[in-house]
Design a protein around this motif. Structure first.
Motif, mmCIF file in Angstrom:
data_model
loop_
_atom_site.group_PDB
_atom_site.id
_atom_site.type_symbol
_atom_site.label_atom_id
_atom_site.label_comp_id
_atom_site.label_asym_id
_atom_site.label_seq_id
_atom_site.Cartn_x
_atom_site.Cartn_y
_atom_site.Cartn_z
ATOM 1 N N SER A 1 0.822 -1.208 0.000
ATOM 2 C CA SER A 1 0.000 0.000 0.000
ATOM 3 C C SER A 1 0.858 1.261 0.000
ATOM 4 N N LEU A 2 2.117 1.144 0.386
ATOM 5 C CA LEU A 2 3.048 2.270 0.281
ATOM 6 C C LEU A 2 3.737 2.308 -1.075
ATOM 7 N N LEU A 3 4.099 1.133 -1.582
ATOM 8 C CA LEU A 3 4.888 1.070 -2.816
ATOM 9 C C LEU A 3 4.060 1.442 -4.041
ATOM 10 N N LEU A 4 2.818 0.993 -4.094
ATOM 11 C CA LEU A 4 1.988 1.278 -5.266
ATOM 12 C C LEU A 4 1.760 2.773 -5.476
ATOM 13 N N GLY B 1 -11.931 2.696 -7.929
ATOM 14 C CA GLY B 1 -11.833 1.827 -6.771
ATOM 15 C C GLY B 1 -10.424 1.529 -6.301
ATOM 16 N N VAL B 2 -9.396 1.846 -7.117
ATOM 17 C CA VAL B 2 -8.025 1.511 -6.734
ATOM 18 C C VAL B 2 -7.588 2.331 -5.530
ATOM 19 N N GLN C 1 -9.362 3.857 -3.119
ATOM 20 C CA GLN C 1 -10.018 3.441 -1.878
ATOM 21 C C GLN C 1 -9.533 2.071 -1.418
ATOM 22 N N THR C 2 -9.272 1.172 -2.369
ATOM 23 C CA THR C 2 -8.830 -0.179 -2.013
ATOM 24 C C THR C 2 -7.459 -0.158 -1.362
ATOM 25 N N ILE C 3 -6.547 0.657 -1.904
ATOM 26 C CA ILE C 3 -5.206 0.738 -1.338
ATOM 27 C C ILE C 3 -5.251 1.289 0.082
ATOM 28 N N ILE C 4 -6.052 2.331 0.280
ATOM 29 C CA ILE C 4 -6.172 2.905 1.620
ATOM 30 C C ILE C 4 -6.811 1.905 2.575
ATOM 31 N N PHE C 5 -7.822 1.184 2.114
ATOM 32 C CA PHE C 5 -8.481 0.163 2.940
ATOM 33 C C PHE C 5 -7.487 -0.924 3.343
ATOM 34 N N ILE C 6 -6.675 -1.389 2.396
ATOM 35 C CA ILE C 6 -5.686 -2.426 2.695
ATOM 36 C C ILE C 6 -4.656 -1.923 3.701
ATOM 37 N N GLY D 1 -14.454 9.221 -4.720
ATOM 38 C CA GLY D 1 -13.741 8.524 -5.773
ATOM 39 C C GLY D 1 -12.338 9.040 -6.007
ATOM 40 N N ASP D 2 -12.090 10.344 -5.693
ATOM 41 C CA ASP D 2 -10.760 10.926 -5.888
ATOM 42 C C ASP D 2 -9.930 10.878 -4.607
#
Length: 404
Positions: A108-111, A127-128, A130-135, A197-198
């Motif tokens: 989640s840091l590297l992406l 969705g990317v 929000q998904t990264i922050i959720f993970i 979404g942003d």
């Protein structure tokens, strides 16, 4: 707007578990931090400071190295802990799952770093963001509480091996891990709702966002820090007490041998010290690398809560950025800790990845050492019927697991 979302994604993923980024800050395209509560009056105040800029550059160039090294090290260490004979050792499941959880946080840091560096604009993909922050939220929470579980089991092994015989088994470890993951998934699913979404905070859910931020800070910052601090203090006290007793026994042995040279004195060993040493160092390293960042985050959070707006100064932001690097390291250097302080880990690691053949004299694992401690205490407390019925830790756990 796209660059702003990418930078905000990177910042939020990096300042997880404590700093109220969801409703307190938005990262603008030029990198300055501004309050999102009154966006009409934001003025950049960090970017002109050269020291702050230097810390940002250090973080930018060290982050990919930390992440890549951590991903490789955590993967290898998790595989090692899941292989026999370490798989039967106390806390092995927690350590293995923690490796996978740390990898999720590092991803989640590297992406976002890759997206920002190579202009991939991952925030454009629905969705990317929000998904990264959720993970990052879920993995950060799971990693913290797994360290709490490890410290607690280490405390039991030192304080009461009989109780540890009932708690330190696969059944309890698996159940605790599953419940922790499910709880984290359920709690942090709220983050998907309060983010637009942003990746900007939903202004219609400001109150819910504040409750979420303070709840996250309490569960992943305040409570774990207090619990680990208390348990580590008790463990240190018990270890010092045991070492003092060992020193007394050593002196008595020398006196007996001096008075009666033909006498043979059984050498007292402390196998429990070997078991708990690595676990104690794991907890200590996690504590030492997390506390500086947590203290700054907690100060910012309290200041924002009491004054109703962000009170972060340039100095505080610079200190936080520097401590953030240490925070990232806590998810990355575990394999070094295991290899340095875990002799059994080194043996199994070399066997799996280097083709090393384990010597028969070194095949004893941590669980056998703990059983020796239990058996020794059982012999020394034969007058107590409850202790006389104690069984070795591994056998008792295995029986309970087979029954279930």
């Amino acid at each position: 707007m796209i660059q702003m979302a990418d930078d905000y994604l990177a910042h939020l993923a990096g300042n997880i578990n404590g700093l109220s980024d969801l409703n307190q800050t938005i990262i603008q395209g030029d990198g300055c931090v501004n309050s999102s509560i009154n966006q009409s009056s934001e003025i950049p105040f960090f970017m002109d400071d050269p020291i702050y800029q230097a810390t940002l550059k250090v973080e930018k160039y060290t982050l990919p190295v930390i992440c890549v090294f951590g991903l490789l090290g955590n993967t290898l260490s998790s595989i090692t802990f899941l292989k026999l004979p370490l798989r039967r050792a106390p806390c092995s499941l927690y350590l293995a799952v923690r490796g996978f959880s740390d990898n999720g946080f590092l991803l989640s840091l590297l992406l976002p770093w890759i997206s920002s560096t190579f202009d991939l604009h991952l925030s454009q993909v629905k969705g990317v963001c929000q998904t990264i922050i959720f993970i990052s939220y879920v993995c950060g929470c799971v990693s913290v509480w797994l360290c709490v579980f490890i410290t607690f089991e280490n405390f039991l092994l030192i304080h009461n091996p009989f109780t540890a015989g009932k708690v330190c088994c696969d059944c309890i470890s698996k159940l605790s891990t599953v419940l922790l993951v499910l709880f984290a998934l359920a709690l942090y699913s709220i983050s998907l709702r309060i983010m637009n979404g942003d990746c900007s905070p939903n202004q219609d859910l400001t109150e819910l966002t504040q409750i979420f931020v303070y709840t996250d800070s309490l569960l992943t910052l305040v409570i774990p820090t207090v619990v680990i601090s208390v348990l580590m203090a008790v463990i240190a006290y018990k270890v010092i007490h045991i070492l003092q007793i060992r020193k007394i026994h050593s002196k008595l042995s020398k006196v007996i041998i001096r008075d009666n040279p033909s006498a043979t004195v059984q050498k007292r060993i402390l196998p429990i010290a070997k078991v708990t040493r690595m676990l104690f160092v794991v907890s200590f390293v996690f504590f030492a690398l997390n506390v500086p960042s947590h203290v700054v985050r907690l100060r910012i959070l309290i200041g924002t809560f009491t004054k109703g707006h962000s009170t972060t100064s340039v100095t505080m932001a610079t200190i936080q950025s520097a401590f953030q690097i240490l925070y990232y390291l806590s998810f990355s250097i575990n394999v070094i800790v295991y290899a340095t302080f875990g002799s059994n880990f080194r043996l199994v690691f070399r066997k799996i990845f280097c083709g090393y053949v384990l010597p028969t004299t070194s095949s004893q694992v941590q669980t056998e050492a703990i059983n020796l401690v239990v058996q020794r205490r059982r012999r020394s407390m034969t007058e107590n019927p409850s202790c006389a019925e104690a069984r070795p830790i591994v056998s008792e756990c295995d029986r309970s697991c087979h029954k279930s």
